[in-house]
Design a protein around this motif. Structure first.
Motif, short mmCIF file in Angstrom:
data_model
loop_
_atom_site.label_atom_id
_atom_site.label_comp_id
_atom_site.label_asym_id
_atom_site.label_seq_id
_atom_site.Cartn_x
_atom_site.Cartn_y
_atom_site.Cartn_z
N GLN A 191 50.02 28.82 35.43
CA GLN A 191 48.83 29.73 35.98
C GLN A 191 48.70 30.63 34.81
O GLN A 191 48.12 31.62 34.08
CB GLN A 191 49.48 29.85 37.20
N ALA A 210 46.79 31.92 42.82
CA ALA A 210 47.59 31.63 43.79
C ALA A 210 47.73 32.57 44.50
O ALA A 210 48.60 32.82 45.77
CB ALA A 210 48.81 30.82 42.91
N THR A 211 47.28 33.29 45.05
CA THR A 211 46.67 34.30 45.81
C THR A 211 46.72 34.15 47.15
O THR A 211 44.99 33.63 47.23
CB THR A 211 45.38 35.83 45.30
N PRO A 212 46.54 33.82 48.71
CA PRO A 212 45.41 33.60 50.04
C PRO A 212 44.95 34.03 50.38
O PRO A 212 44.99 35.55 50.09
CB PRO A 212 47.47 33.48 50.32
N ILE A 248 40.88 34.15 37.83
CA ILE A 248 41.67 33.16 37.28
C ILE A 248 43.44 33.78 37.77
O ILE A 248 43.62 33.61 37.98
CB ILE A 248 41.45 33.09 35.53
N ALA A 249 43.56 35.35 37.77
CA ALA A 249 44.38 35.79 38.01
C ALA A 249 44.82 35.48 39.39
O ALA A 249 46.11 35.35 39.49
CB ALA A 249 44.43 37.71 37.90
N ASN A 250 43.59 35.62 40.60
CA ASN A 250 44.00 35.51 42.15
C ASN A 250 43.85 34.03 42.06
O ASN A 250 44.40 33.63 43.01
CB ASN A 250 42.91 36.01 42.47
N ALA A 267 39.53 41.83 40.82
CA ALA A 267 40.79 42.27 40.88
C ALA A 267 41.90 41.81 40.23
O ALA A 267 41.58 40.63 39.85
CB ALA A 267 41.20 41.75 42.55
N THR A 268 42.84 42.63 40.15
CA THR A 268 44.67 41.99 39.39
C THR A 268 45.29 41.84 40.74
O THR A 268 44.87 41.23 41.98
CB THR A 268 45.35 42.43 38.45
N VAL A 269 46.78 41.18 40.68
CA VAL A 269 47.55 40.60 41.24
C VAL A 269 48.52 41.18 41.40
O VAL A 269 49.35 41.03 40.62
CB VAL A 269 47.68 39.25 41.99
N GLN A 300 53.00 36.50 38.16
CA GLN A 300 53.56 34.79 37.70
C GLN A 300 55.47 34.81 37.18
O GLN A 300 55.75 33.63 36.86
CB GLN A 300 52.74 34.03 36.67
N ALA A 341 48.66 39.92 36.19
CA ALA A 341 48.67 38.48 36.67
C ALA A 341 50.16 37.37 36.32
O ALA A 341 50.78 37.32 36.17
CB ALA A 341 47.47 37.84 36.52
N LEU A 398 40.76 26.08 39.45
CA LEU A 398 41.09 26.45 38.21
C LEU A 398 40.02 26.17 37.23
O LEU A 398 39.01 26.43 36.18
CB LEU A 398 42.30 26.24 37.69
N SER A 456 39.38 38.14 36.78
CA SER A 456 40.58 38.18 37.70
C SER A 456 40.49 37.13 38.89
O SER A 456 41.81 37.13 39.50
CB SER A 456 39.43 39.17 38.90
N GLN A 464 37.61 27.78 34.54
CA GLN A 464 37.86 27.40 33.54
C GLN A 464 37.07 27.33 32.77
O GLN A 464 36.64 28.11 31.18
CB GLN A 464 39.20 26.65 33.11
N TYR A 513 42.33 34.57 48.28
CA TYR A 513 40.87 35.70 47.70
C TYR A 513 40.00 34.78 47.40
O TYR A 513 40.52 33.63 47.56
CB TYR A 513 41.83 35.46 46.70
N ALA A 541 46.88 40.90 46.51
CA ALA A 541 44.52 41.19 45.67
C ALA A 541 44.96 43.05 45.76
O ALA A 541 44.74 42.97 46.32
CB ALA A 541 43.74 40.36 45.59
N ILE A 570 44.05 43.17 34.23
CA ILE A 570 44.04 41.89 35.29
C ILE A 570 45.27 40.62 34.72
O ILE A 570 45.59 40.54 35.70
CB ILE A 570 42.55 41.32 35.27
N ASN A 592 47.48 29.86 31.83
CA ASN A 592 46.32 30.47 31.90
C ASN A 592 45.73 31.89 31.82
O ASN A 592 44.67 32.41 30.89
CB ASN A 592 45.43 30.39 33.01
N ASN A 593 46.60 32.73 32.11
CA ASN A 593 46.44 34.00 32.11
C ASN A 593 46.23 35.11 30.05
O ASN A 593 45.90 35.53 30.15
CB ASN A 593 46.66 34.25 32.68
N PHE A 607 52.19 36.82 47.28
CA PHE A 607 50.79 37.70 45.63
C PHE A 607 50.00 38.32 47.32
O PHE A 607 50.38 37.57 47.94
CB PHE A 607 50.37 36.29 44.83
#
Lengths: 132, 115
Positions: A109, B31-33, B27-29, A58-60, A16, A12, B80, B25, B84, B35, A50, A8, A112-113, A48
């Motif tokens: 971001q 920036a995903t519209p 946090i990974a998403n 889910a990952t991106v 990025q 991500a 976020l 997941s 976090q 989500y 998902a 994940i 964060n990952n 992006f």
């Protein structure tokens, strides 16, 4: 094998990174001139999406990189060697301030990952050391 | 038998690990519209897992969508700061469960060796 925290966060991070690359090319091309509107550079934007296998996990990934709708600006500059018959040049359609903001957000971001992966790594190693 | 040995902590560790993946997941998403962030209600999931013994089913049943404090234009509900905080809280919880397990293992090992 089910999707792990490493998958994940790792995927991500690469998404990025694609975003950071598009921002870099946008900033690099800001201010470049062209002799026609069609030939002028337009800012690139990653899309992006998902990618999930079970609900909530889910990952991106980057589905596509598209040219943005920011219009190139026309400027009258007859002395420019690139100028067209009317003496106009077209400046790349890049919003410099927006790109800088995008760059900062991407960096945050990404960090964060990295943090997620670091935490997951420590917890996994602690779990492996159980019973010792 | 392993449930009697480790009590609630085995199910707790499994749930913490599933929640870790779910928060990762989110946090990974970030920036995903469109989500929609999800999370496991840990207390409810643990109650269910303690009753049924199936941590996977309990986690799935206690999963819910996150309600954002402020909605965003692109339909993404990841905030976020919230994610976090929850991630850190969950990591500390995982550590805590791990140390409970560790001391349990140490106790049993001591009993086996008869020292």
């Amino acid at each position: 094998m089910p999707m792990s925290v490493y998958d994940i966060a790792g995927r991500a991070m690469s998404a990025q990174l694609v975003r950071l690359n598009t921002t870099a090319s946008n900033i690099a091309n800001a201010g470049t001139l062209s002799g026609s509107k069609e030939g002028a550079f337009r800012a690139l934007k990653p899309v992006f999406e998902a990618v999930g296998e079970r609900p909530g996990v889910a990952t991106v990934r980057v589905n596509a990189v598209v040219a943005s709708s920011t219009e190139p600006t026309r400027r009258h500059d007859p002395d420019n060697p690139l100028a067209d018959r009317n003496g106009d040049v077209w400046e790349a359609g890049v919003d410099g301030a927006a790109e800088m903001v995008e760059m900062l957000e991407t960096a945050r971001q990404y960090q964060n990952n990295v943090q997620v992966m670091q935490t997951a790594k420590t917890l996994t190693l602690d779990t492996l050391g159980l019973g010792k | 038998m392993p449930d009697q040995l480790f009590g609630i902590h085995g199910a707790s560790l499994a749930l913490r690990s599933q929640r870790l993946a779910m928060l990762a997941s989110n946090i990974a998403n970030a920036a995903t519209p469109n989500y929609k962030a999800r999370d496991i209600d840990f207390g409810r999931a643990l109650d269910m897992a303690a009753g049924s013994g199936d941590a996977g089913a309990a986690a799935a049943a206690a999963t819910a969508y996150r309600v954002p404090t402020q909605s965003s234009l692109d339909g993404n509900t990841v905030e976020l700061s919230t994610e976090q905080t929850e991630f850190a809280e969950n990591a500390v919880g995982y550590r805590t469960t791990l140390s409970f397990l560790q001391s349990r293992v140490a106790t049993v090992m001591q009993a086996i060796k008869g020292e």
